[in-house]
Motif scaffolding. Sequence first.
Motif, short mmCIF file in Angstrom:
data_model
loop_
_atom_site.label_atom_id
_atom_site.label_comp_id
_atom_site.label_asym_id
_atom_site.label_seq_id
_atom_site.Cartn_x
_atom_site.Cartn_y
_atom_site.Cartn_z
N GLY A 125 0.80 -1.22 0.00
CA GLY A 125 0.00 0.00 0.00
C GLY A 125 0.83 1.27 0.00
N PHE A 126 1.97 1.23 0.71
CA PHE A 126 2.80 2.42 0.83
C PHE A 126 4.05 2.37 -0.05
CE2 PHE A 126 0.34 2.62 4.78
CZ PHE A 126 -0.04 3.95 4.78
N TRP A 127 4.12 1.39 -0.94
CA TRP A 127 5.32 1.24 -1.75
C TRP A 127 5.63 2.50 -2.56
CZ3 TRP A 127 9.29 -1.91 -1.71
CH2 TRP A 127 10.17 -1.92 -2.81
N ALA A 128 4.63 2.97 -3.28
CA ALA A 128 4.85 4.13 -4.16
C ALA A 128 5.04 5.43 -3.38
CB ALA A 128 3.69 4.26 -5.14
N SER A 129 4.27 5.58 -2.30
CA SER A 129 4.29 6.87 -1.60
C SER A 129 5.37 6.97 -0.52
CB SER A 129 2.93 7.14 -0.95
OG SER A 129 2.62 6.13 0.01
N TYR A 130 5.86 5.83 -0.04
CA TYR A 130 6.85 5.88 1.05
C TYR A 130 8.15 5.16 0.73
CZ TYR A 130 9.12 5.36 5.57
OH TYR A 130 10.04 5.39 6.58
N PHE A 131 8.06 3.93 0.23
CA PHE A 131 9.27 3.13 0.07
C PHE A 131 10.11 3.53 -1.14
CE2 PHE A 131 6.57 0.46 2.74
CZ PHE A 131 7.46 0.10 3.72
N VAL A 132 9.48 4.06 -2.17
CA VAL A 132 10.24 4.55 -3.32
C VAL A 132 9.81 5.99 -3.64
CG1 VAL A 132 10.78 2.33 -4.38
CG2 VAL A 132 8.58 3.40 -4.85
N PRO A 133 9.99 6.89 -2.69
CA PRO A 133 9.51 8.26 -2.87
C PRO A 133 10.37 9.03 -3.87
CG PRO A 133 10.78 8.13 -0.86
CD PRO A 133 10.68 6.73 -1.40
N THR A 134 9.76 10.01 -4.50
CA THR A 134 10.50 10.88 -5.41
C THR A 134 10.88 12.19 -4.74
OG1 THR A 134 8.40 11.77 -6.24
CG2 THR A 134 9.36 9.91 -7.44
N ALA A 135 10.45 12.37 -3.50
CA ALA A 135 10.75 13.59 -2.75
C ALA A 135 11.06 13.20 -1.31
CB ALA A 135 9.57 14.56 -2.80
N PRO A 136 11.78 14.06 -0.58
CA PRO A 136 12.09 13.77 0.82
C PRO A 136 10.81 13.57 1.65
CG PRO A 136 13.40 15.61 0.02
CD PRO A 136 12.38 15.34 -1.04
N MET A 137 10.88 12.61 2.57
CA MET A 137 9.75 12.32 3.44
C MET A 137 9.85 13.08 4.75
SD MET A 137 7.52 10.00 2.25
CE MET A 137 7.54 10.99 0.77
N PRO A 138 8.72 13.59 5.27
CA PRO A 138 8.75 14.23 6.60
C PRO A 138 9.18 13.22 7.67
CG PRO A 138 6.72 14.75 5.44
CD PRO A 138 7.40 13.68 4.64
N LEU A 139 9.83 13.69 8.70
CA LEU A 139 10.30 12.83 9.78
C LEU A 139 9.15 12.05 10.41
CD1 LEU A 139 12.56 11.87 11.68
CD2 LEU A 139 12.10 13.90 13.10
N ALA A 140 7.96 12.67 10.49
CA ALA A 140 6.81 12.01 11.10
C ALA A 140 6.48 10.70 10.40
CB ALA A 140 5.59 12.94 11.05
N PHE A 141 6.61 10.66 9.06
CA PHE A 141 6.35 9.44 8.32
C PHE A 141 7.32 8.34 8.73
CE2 PHE A 141 4.23 11.50 4.35
CZ PHE A 141 3.05 11.64 5.07
N HIS A 142 8.59 8.70 8.88
CA HIS A 142 9.60 7.71 9.24
C HIS A 142 9.35 7.16 10.65
CE1 HIS A 142 11.81 8.47 5.64
NE2 HIS A 142 12.11 9.73 5.96
N VAL A 143 9.02 8.04 11.58
CA VAL A 143 8.76 7.61 12.96
C VAL A 143 7.57 6.66 13.00
CG1 VAL A 143 8.08 8.36 15.27
CG2 VAL A 143 9.74 9.71 13.97
N HIS A 144 6.50 7.05 12.32
CA HIS A 144 5.30 6.21 12.32
C HIS A 144 5.55 4.89 11.60
CE1 HIS A 144 1.17 4.95 12.24
NE2 HIS A 144 1.08 5.05 10.92
#
Length: 273
Positions: free
Chosen positions: A20-39
Amino acid sequence: MPYRYAHYFVGFVLAVTVAGFWASYFVPTAPMPLAFHVHAITAMTWLAFLIVQSVAIHRRKNAFHKTLGQASFVLFPLLMLGFVAIINLSSARYVAAESDFIMILGPAFGIGMVIALAAYLVLFYNALKNRRNVRLHAGYMLATPLILFESPFSRVIDQFLPWLNVIGSEGPRAVLDTIVVSDVLVACFALALYFRDRKHGTPWLVAIGFVLLQAVVMWFAPDMAFLGPMFDAYGQIPGNLTMAAGAFAGVVVTYLGWTAGSRPKEKVAVSPA
């Protein structure tokens, strides 16, 4: 031991999370907010923790199961901190009026995570309280993945299984449709587990109550005008304070659940003088 195939079930949840999160989180095209990584890290660690715990107890590694279980005293508060981090991020984006999408669905995402956080607190408290009842303890622990299943599976529906969206709303609300469908499917699964063992089925009823509450509240959230100002007011609270409160709630629930499940002290008989 109950739920002998539980690790496969939790593994499926983990696989759906990755998909579910492959495209939006695991292979992102832009930096992810820290909150996403923590969660993401705390939530997936929780799933991995449940898998190892299930395998350990079914292989009679009771001592290891107990020792690893004590690690949850640290992991659970961090998990709650991760929940609050996502609520804070949604709130910040809403306050900043980042997009029309966020202005419509931001409060829905926020209130959905609040309900999920409350569900985890209730389930984990009861898991610790009932740790001497193997079936109840296992049920409450294994019910926790059901609460957040809607988040990755709704994305799987949107990307790969659009025919499952039988509601068919237009615009941003279509996202809430997939969440409702996911929660209803979870409720059906939990109901089947309840009827499998009604005597020890309370954990599944609790999970059903929370996921259906989440589905209804999130779907109607865009029509609840009061949620916007509440979400905006929440966004004014310092993020460090709210995340600390989330972690503290995890600590308190862990302590209260463990204490409630302790054996009562034996009364010492006093012989008459």
